[in-house]
Design a protein around this motif. Structure first.
Motif, PDB file in Angstrom:
ATOM      1  N   VAL A 116       0.784  -1.322   0.038  1.00  0.00           N
ATOM      2  CA  VAL A 116       0.052   0.043  -0.155  1.00  0.00           C
ATOM      3  C   VAL A 116       0.950   1.305   0.015  1.00  0.00           C
ATOM      4  O   VAL A 116       1.553   1.499   0.984  1.00  0.00           O
ATOM      5  N   TRP A 117       0.955   2.035  -1.236  1.00  0.00           N
ATOM      6  CA  TRP A 117       1.387   3.182  -1.167  1.00  0.00           C
ATOM      7  C   TRP A 117       0.502   4.363  -0.708  1.00  0.00           C
ATOM      8  O   TRP A 117      -0.300   4.503  -1.378  1.00  0.00           O
ATOM      9  N   THR A 118       0.798   4.904   0.200  1.00  0.00           N
ATOM     10  CA  THR A 118      -0.366   5.897   0.927  1.00  0.00           C
ATOM     11  C   THR A 118      -0.320   7.210   0.413  1.00  0.00           C
ATOM     12  O   THR A 118      -1.145   7.964   0.313  1.00  0.00           O
ATOM     13  N   GLY A 119       1.079   7.416  -0.228  1.00  0.00           N
ATOM     14  CA  GLY A 119       1.303   8.822  -0.594  1.00  0.00           C
ATOM     15  C   GLY A 119       1.501   9.850   0.393  1.00  0.00           C
ATOM     16  O   GLY A 119       1.902  11.225   0.128  1.00  0.00           O
ATOM     17  N   VAL A 120       1.693   9.626   1.562  1.00  0.00           N
ATOM     18  CA  VAL A 120       1.828  10.245   2.874  1.00  0.00           C
ATOM     19  C   VAL A 120       3.483  10.156   3.000  1.00  0.00           C
ATOM     20  O   VAL A 120       4.149   9.049   3.259  1.00  0.00           O
ATOM     21  N   PRO A 121       4.150  11.427   3.035  1.00  0.00           N
ATOM     22  CA  PRO A 121       5.542  11.151   3.195  1.00  0.00           C
ATOM     23  C   PRO A 121       5.920  10.660   4.546  1.00  0.00           C
ATOM     24  O   PRO A 121       5.296  11.171   5.560  1.00  0.00           O
ATOM     25  N   GLY A 122       6.840   9.695   4.602  1.00  0.00           N
ATOM     26  CA  GLY A 122       7.480   9.346   5.880  1.00  0.00           C
ATOM     27  C   GLY A 122       6.330   8.198   6.520  1.00  0.00           C
ATOM     28  O   GLY A 122       6.634   7.624   7.735  1.00  0.00           O
ATOM     29  N   ALA A 124       2.958  -0.506   4.726  1.00  0.00           N
ATOM     30  CA  ALA A 124       1.657  -0.899   5.063  1.00  0.00           C
ATOM     31  C   ALA A 124       1.240  -2.117   3.764  1.00  0.00           C
ATOM     32  O   ALA A 124       1.695  -1.852   2.844  1.00  0.00           O
ATOM     33  N   SER A 125       0.589  -3.209   4.180  1.00  0.00           N
ATOM     34  CA  SER A 125       0.178  -3.998   3.199  1.00  0.00           C
ATOM     35  C   SER A 125      -1.403  -4.174   3.231  1.00  0.00           C
ATOM     36  O   SER A 125      -1.851  -4.986   2.423  1.00  0.00           O
ATOM     37  N   GLY A 126      -2.058  -3.444   4.056  1.00  0.00           N
ATOM     38  CA  GLY A 126      -3.541  -3.651   3.946  1.00  0.00           C
ATOM     39  C   GLY A 126      -4.246  -2.409   4.240  1.00  0.00           C
ATOM     40  O   GLY A 126      -3.738  -1.500   4.639  1.00  0.00           O
ATOM     41  N   ILE A 127      -5.486  -2.475   3.887  1.00  0.00           N
ATOM     42  CA  ILE A 127      -6.316  -1.117   4.144  1.00  0.00           C
ATOM     43  C   ILE A 127      -7.826  -1.693   4.475  1.00  0.00           C
ATOM     44  O   ILE A 127      -8.222  -2.641   3.846  1.00  0.00           O
ATOM     45  N   ALA A 128      -8.433  -1.115   5.137  1.00  0.00           N
ATOM     46  CA  ALA A 128      -9.852  -1.121   5.710  1.00  0.00           C
ATOM     47  C   ALA A 128     -10.798  -0.107   5.244  1.00  0.00           C
ATOM     48  O   ALA A 128     -10.528   1.043   5.679  1.00  0.00           O
ATOM     49  N   VAL A 184      -5.142   1.755   7.718  1.00  0.00           N
ATOM     50  CA  VAL A 184      -4.037   1.469   6.822  1.00  0.00           C
ATOM     51  C   VAL A 184      -3.061   0.891   7.879  1.00  0.00           C
ATOM     52  O   VAL A 184      -2.450   1.553   8.683  1.00  0.00           O
ATOM     53  N   GLY A 185      -2.400  -0.232   7.345  1.00  0.00           N
ATOM     54  CA  GLY A 185      -1.592  -0.662   8.131  1.00  0.00           C
ATOM     55  C   GLY A 185      -0.987  -2.323   7.917  1.00  0.00           C
ATOM     56  O   GLY A 185      -1.045  -2.722   6.403  1.00  0.00           O
ATOM     57  N   THR A 186      -0.785  -3.154   8.695  1.00  0.00           N
ATOM     58  CA  THR A 186      -0.289  -4.369   8.615  1.00  0.00           C
ATOM     59  C   THR A 186      -1.683  -5.437   8.150  1.00  0.00           C
ATOM     60  O   THR A 186      -2.805  -5.154   8.524  1.00  0.00           O
TER      61      THR A 186
END
Length: 558
Positions: A33-39, A43-47, A56-58
């Motif tokens: 998961v590329w969130t686009g949030v710097p730093g 992450a590998s999953g999203i709910a 967004v996390g593991t």
């Protein structure tokens, strides 16, 4: 943005407390998961729930939100990105083109004429043939088309097919007769009627404002035809991962989108722009109707300074290398355009103006600076659409003035085949200057300019990162010093575009509380050679938590 109750619940649960979280409606896990949030942490999953991002996390973290009714999708290593935002498309024109003759890759004049002949055979007599998107630079020697090429194969149809940049078009003799264009017709301001140098007769090619001489006599499409074009365009865009379009259209386009919204047919988001010359109408419309919400917003205006490079109508300081008799043209009177920008900005409307040549861009930056001083401070986010050929002095001014370079990277690998013959080796150094603009601190944004270029962000990413021209002749990149990195290109298609659309509080990054607009790409783009980016595809498009496009054979669901 205030922290949502669901985010608080998720944080408490993940800290080890026994509170049961509210189940998600959609959980994706097992990917990147590329969130686009710097730093942001990996992450590998999203709910997702209620149209917004819950967590967004593991994999373990997001699976805590799985309930009996949750749809789970195993990403199997695929990439999740914020939904792509297209900063500049002619959306309904794209829908009409999908149902019209396709001339984009007609590689010879003979193929050009044959495709028009074959398409005409499918239509009733008298029906106009429009669209086309031809490119004469593909043809040996690059001659402009002539009406004689198609007159004999279209005796029963008026034809008005445009070049892919939308800045010139070919009319057959029947269309010229309907429009009343003869050798005695004068060039309109901001336009050119191309004439045979021997006879003075119109060849059929009309440039920029001259195109209106024919377009004004073409019957307007019916609401039903507009709706059909919208449905075609929407389905196509969603299959390419587009979740928000900045549409550079007109009032009929806006009403088509409002009709789709009322009928529950609007699946993607649209930020609608209308012509700058109608700014008073838009001012009154906003006062009466607001600025929209949810999936459809308006309040933007789009104008023109000049034409295009391919049509030799972009406005430069110096003449064209291959057409030394011209340095381009202005499509709008400068005093009129300046007044429109000033008054529209004073009315609180969002102004975006097309500028291609170096002189056009410098002129527009000067006007934006003057208007900002005169109207006083506010969050205006002036935009220059295309910003293609810049003087070196202009590049730093985008940051200084807070002007958005609204660019379309595919143009670089398309025009790069022939741009140097137009403007020479020096001016191309600051053509499509992605790297230089980013280094100067500009808020670079990306899109397609569909139908001028494909509405396909993956092709745009490929173009920005590799700059390999579509003819294969620049394997290391055309003007390679202007390449940018993949993350930079992704931000130009997501977070930066959200900001340029006044939507950054809701869109552009994958963060709890934001709207759940996201795409699943078939390949992890960060793990492959950039030259393979076009081989990837969009497997899933989600808008507001709703799956609106899915490639069934590629999406593994449990």
């Amino acid at each position: 943005m205030p922290t949502s109750p669901r985010t608080v619940i998720a944080a408490v649960l993940l800290a080890g407390c026994a509170i049961e979280p509210e189940p998600a409606e959609l959980v994706l896990s097992g990917g990147v998961v590329w969130t686009g949030v710097p730093g942001a942490a990996p992450a590998s999953g999203i709910a997702v729930r209620d149209g917004r991002i819950l967590h967004v996390g593991t994999d373990a973290e997001v699976r805590r939100f799985v309930g009996p009714a949750t749809r789970e999708i195993d990403l199997a290593g695929r990439l999740v990105l914020p939904g792509f935002i297209d900063n500049h498309a002619h959306f309904l024109s794209g829908g009409f083109q999908l149902g019209s003759v396709d001339l984009r890759d007609a590689a010879t004049p003979e193929a050009f004429a044959r495709r028009i002949r074959d398409f005409a055979a499918t239509l009733p007599a008298g029906r106009w043939i429009t669209g086309g998107d031809w490119d004469h630079e593909l043809w040996p020697g690059g001659p402009l088309p002539r009406r004689e090429w198609i007159d004999s194969v279209t005796p029963d149809h008026p034809v008005f097919v445009n070049r892919l940049d939308g800045h010139m078009a070919l009319a057959n003799t029947r269309a010229l007769e309907i429009a009343g264009i003869t050798r005695d017709t004068q060039d309109p301001p901001g336009g050119t009627i191309v004439r045979d140098p021997r006879t003075g007769e119109p060849t059929g090619v009309l440039k920029d404002e001259a195109m209106s001489l024919v377009s004004r006599v073409i019957p307007d499409p019916s609401p039903e035809e507009l709706d059909e074009a919208f449905r075609r365009a929407q389905a196509h865009a969603l299959s390419r991962g587009i979740t928000l379009v900045n549409d550079m259209g007109g009032w009929a386009d806006l009403e088509t989108y409002r009709r789709a919204a009322r009928n529950g047919e609007l699946k993607l988001r649209i930020y609608a722009f209308v012509p700058l010359g109608s700014w008073e109408r838009l001012r009154d419309y906003v006062e009466r109707e607001g600025r929209g919400s949810g999936r459809l917003r308006w309040g933007g205006l789009k104008g023109f300074v000049d034409g295009s490079l391919g049509s030799t109508t972009a406005w430069f300081y110096e003449p064209y290398t291959d057409a030394p008799e011209t340095a381009g043209l202005l499509t709008t009177d400068t005093a009129t355009l300046r007044a429109w920008i000033r008054d529209a900005d004073a009315a609180g409307l969002h102004v975006a103006v097309h500028a291609i040549g170096d002189r056009a861009n410098d002129w527009l930056l000067d006007v934006y600076a003057d208007v900002a001083r005169g109207n006083g401070p506010r969050d205006r986010r002036f935009r220059i659409e295309h910003a293609q050929h810049l003087s070196r002095e202009a590049i730093a001014r985008f940051r200084e003035l807070g002007v958005v370079p609204s660019m379309q990277p595919y143009h670089a690998i398309d025009d790069g085949r022939w741009a140097e013959k137009r403007i020479g080796p020096e001016r191309i150094r600051t053509t499509y200057a992605f790297r230089a603009l980013l280094d100067a601190g500009a808020q670079l944004t990306f899109g397609s300019d569909w139908t001028v270029a494909p509405i396909d962000p993956l092709l745009g990413l490929y173009a920005a990162v590799t700059r390999r021209t579509i003819d294969g002749r620049n394997p290391d990149g055309w003007v390679p010093e202007q390449k940018i990195g993949l993350e930079e290109a992704l931000r130009a298609y997501t977070a930066n575009n959200a900001w340029a659309s006044f939507a950054e509080d809701q869109l552009g990054t994958l963060e709890p509380g934001k709207l759940a607009d996201l795409v699943v790409v078939s390949e992890n783009l960060f793990a492959i050679d950039p030259v393979r980016i076009p081989e990837a595809g969009i497997d899933l498009t989600v808008v507001g938590g709703e799956v609106v496009y899915e490639r069934e054979t590629r999406t593994a669901a449990r």
